[in-house]
Write a protein that holds these residues in place. Structure first.
Motif, PDB file in Angstrom:
ATOM      1  N   LEU A 138     145.832 -30.232 -74.990  1.00 53.13           N
ATOM      2  CA  LEU A 138     146.740 -29.295 -75.642  1.00 53.13           C
ATOM      3  C   LEU A 138     148.178 -29.764 -75.466  1.00 53.13           C
ATOM      4  O   LEU A 138     148.483 -30.549 -74.557  1.00 53.13           O
ATOM      5  CB  LEU A 138     146.577 -27.886 -75.035  1.00 53.13           C
ATOM      6  CG  LEU A 138     145.218 -27.229 -75.258  1.00 53.13           C
ATOM      7  CD1 LEU A 138     145.086 -25.976 -74.389  1.00 53.13           C
ATOM      8  CD2 LEU A 138     145.019 -26.886 -76.714  1.00 53.13           C
ATOM      9  N   ASN A 139     149.056 -29.279 -76.332  1.00 49.79           N
ATOM     10  CA  ASN A 139     150.468 -29.629 -76.208  1.00 49.79           C
ATOM     11  C   ASN A 139     151.052 -29.062 -74.933  1.00 49.79           C
ATOM     12  O   ASN A 139     150.713 -27.950 -74.524  1.00 49.79           O
ATOM     13  CB  ASN A 139     151.264 -29.086 -77.396  1.00 49.79           C
ATOM     14  CG  ASN A 139     150.919 -29.788 -78.676  1.00 49.79           C
ATOM     15  OD1 ASN A 139     150.477 -30.939 -78.672  1.00 49.79           O
ATOM     16  ND2 ASN A 139     151.107 -29.110 -79.783  1.00 49.79           N
ATOM     17  N   ASN A 140     151.952 -29.819 -74.322  1.00 52.52           N
ATOM     18  CA  ASN A 140     152.697 -29.336 -73.172  1.00 52.52           C
ATOM     19  C   ASN A 140     153.701 -28.296 -73.668  1.00 52.52           C
ATOM     20  O   ASN A 140     154.468 -28.563 -74.579  1.00 52.52           O
ATOM     21  CB  ASN A 140     153.406 -30.522 -72.509  1.00 52.52           C
ATOM     22  CG  ASN A 140     154.213 -30.113 -71.312  1.00 52.52           C
ATOM     23  OD1 ASN A 140     154.306 -28.947 -70.964  1.00 52.52           O
ATOM     24  ND2 ASN A 140     154.815 -31.089 -70.667  1.00 52.52           N
ATOM     25  N   CYS A 141     153.693 -27.116 -73.093  1.00 51.87           N
ATOM     26  CA  CYS A 141     154.515 -26.009 -73.580  1.00 51.87           C
ATOM     27  C   CYS A 141     155.719 -25.721 -72.701  1.00 51.87           C
ATOM     28  O   CYS A 141     156.241 -24.616 -72.704  1.00 51.87           O
ATOM     29  CB  CYS A 141     153.656 -24.756 -73.697  1.00 51.87           C
ATOM     30  SG  CYS A 141     152.395 -24.900 -74.951  1.00 51.87           S
ATOM     31  N   TYR A 142     156.157 -26.698 -71.934  1.00 56.14           N
ATOM     32  CA  TYR A 142     157.292 -26.493 -71.035  1.00 56.14           C
ATOM     33  C   TYR A 142     158.585 -26.553 -71.844  1.00 56.14           C
ATOM     34  O   TYR A 142     158.967 -27.611 -72.325  1.00 56.14           O
ATOM     35  CB  TYR A 142     157.292 -27.576 -69.958  1.00 56.14           C
ATOM     36  CG  TYR A 142     158.338 -27.397 -68.910  1.00 56.14           C
ATOM     37  CD1 TYR A 142     158.027 -26.753 -67.729  1.00 56.14           C
ATOM     38  CD2 TYR A 142     159.628 -27.860 -69.082  1.00 56.14           C
ATOM     39  CE1 TYR A 142     158.985 -26.581 -66.740  1.00 56.14           C
ATOM     40  CE2 TYR A 142     160.597 -27.694 -68.108  1.00 56.14           C
ATOM     41  CZ  TYR A 142     160.264 -27.052 -66.940  1.00 56.14           C
ATOM     42  OH  TYR A 142     161.212 -26.877 -65.967  1.00 56.14           O
ATOM     43  N   SER A 143     159.243 -25.405 -72.030  1.00 54.81           N
ATOM     44  CA  SER A 143     160.501 -25.386 -72.779  1.00 54.81           C
ATOM     45  C   SER A 143     161.282 -24.119 -72.470  1.00 54.81           C
ATOM     46  O   SER A 143     160.706 -23.053 -72.270  1.00 54.81           O
ATOM     47  CB  SER A 143     160.233 -25.446 -74.275  1.00 54.81           C
ATOM     48  OG  SER A 143     161.442 -25.441 -74.977  1.00 54.81           O
ATOM     49  N   ASN A 144     162.602 -24.265 -72.464  1.00 53.21           N
ATOM     50  CA  ASN A 144     163.478 -23.107 -72.328  1.00 53.21           C
ATOM     51  C   ASN A 144     164.075 -22.696 -73.663  1.00 53.21           C
ATOM     52  O   ASN A 144     164.765 -21.696 -73.755  1.00 53.21           O
ATOM     53  CB  ASN A 144     164.608 -23.409 -71.335  1.00 53.21           C
ATOM     54  CG  ASN A 144     164.089 -23.567 -69.923  1.00 53.21           C
ATOM     55  OD1 ASN A 144     163.193 -22.844 -69.512  1.00 53.21           O
ATOM     56  ND2 ASN A 144     164.622 -24.532 -69.198  1.00 53.21           N
ATOM     57  N   ASP A 145     163.816 -23.476 -74.709  1.00 53.74           N
ATOM     58  CA  ASP A 145     164.342 -23.212 -76.040  1.00 53.74           C
ATOM     59  C   ASP A 145     163.490 -22.146 -76.733  1.00 53.74           C
ATOM     60  O   ASP A 145     162.256 -22.262 -76.781  1.00 53.74           O
ATOM     61  CB  ASP A 145     164.330 -24.518 -76.845  1.00 53.74           C
ATOM     62  CG  ASP A 145     164.794 -24.310 -78.259  1.00 53.74           C
ATOM     63  OD1 ASP A 145     165.986 -24.024 -78.452  1.00 53.74           O
ATOM     64  OD2 ASP A 145     163.935 -24.406 -79.166  1.00 53.74           O
TER      65      ASP A 145
END
Length: 195
Positions: A138-145
């Protein structure tokens, strides 16, 4: 991912994992409010899981009301596992999960007739979520945006469910659910894209 599995019973027969994203886009001149949810529904039919992914977003106030009703329908009479769209790296980041829980409860209060059968706040550390994403392709979902969080809400709802399974169910049941999830992924990838 190093997980500790607990034998706290079986996977609920009707469960939905939810990520809710809400916030401002643009500045004062071009302000828009973005609301989005990703949901991963797992229904056990004859002891076999059936998976359904949902992903809705809008910047329109009227559509937001419709979207909230749909989220309420998904939540009603189901075990809800709620995660946060924001990364949880440290102990203090757990406030994101608590904030997500309060926002979700406020939504349910507005809908009034919606009553989940159970409620679980999932606070897996981000490194565990990244490892799950890698393990299951799965896509890495680490984001603050905010926009990136909205785009990733559907995938993050799946990651929250995977973390729930890994940390709350017995090893054999978790293994069987992971295998069923991977089979579902293969079928989803083989499905033709709508034009």
């Amino acid at each position: 991912m190093t997980t500790t599995t607990h034998s706290s019973g079986r996977h609920p027969s009707h469960l939905v994992s939810i990520i809710y994203v809400d916030g401002a886009l643009g500045n004062m001149d071009e302000y828009r409010r973005l609301s989005c949810y990703g949901a991963f529904e797992v229904t056990c039919v004859d002891n076999e899981p059936v998976f359904t992914a949902h992903h809705m977003s809008t910047t329109d106030n009227e559509l937001r009301k419709t979207m909230m009703r749909q989220l309420g329908e998904l939540s009603h009479d189901r075990h809800v596992v709620l995660g946060s769209s924001k990364a949880h790296d440290t102990f203090w980041d757990r406030r994101h999960i608590l904030e997500a829980g309060l926002v979700y409860l406020d939504i349910l209060e507005e809908l009034q007739a919606v009553k989940p059968s159970n409620f679980h706040l999932m606070g897996a550390p981000e490194e565990a979520m990244i490892e799950l994403a890698s393990t299951f392709g799965l896509n890495n979902c680490y984001s603050n945006d905010l926009l990136a969080q909205a785009r990733c809400a559907g995938v993050r709802a799946q990651l929250v469910w995977l973390a729930y399974v890994a940390t709350t169910l017995g090893r054999m049941e978790a293994r069987n659910l992971f295998a069923a999830f991977q089979a579902w992924q293969v079928l989803e990838m083989a499905r033709p894209l709508p034009f």
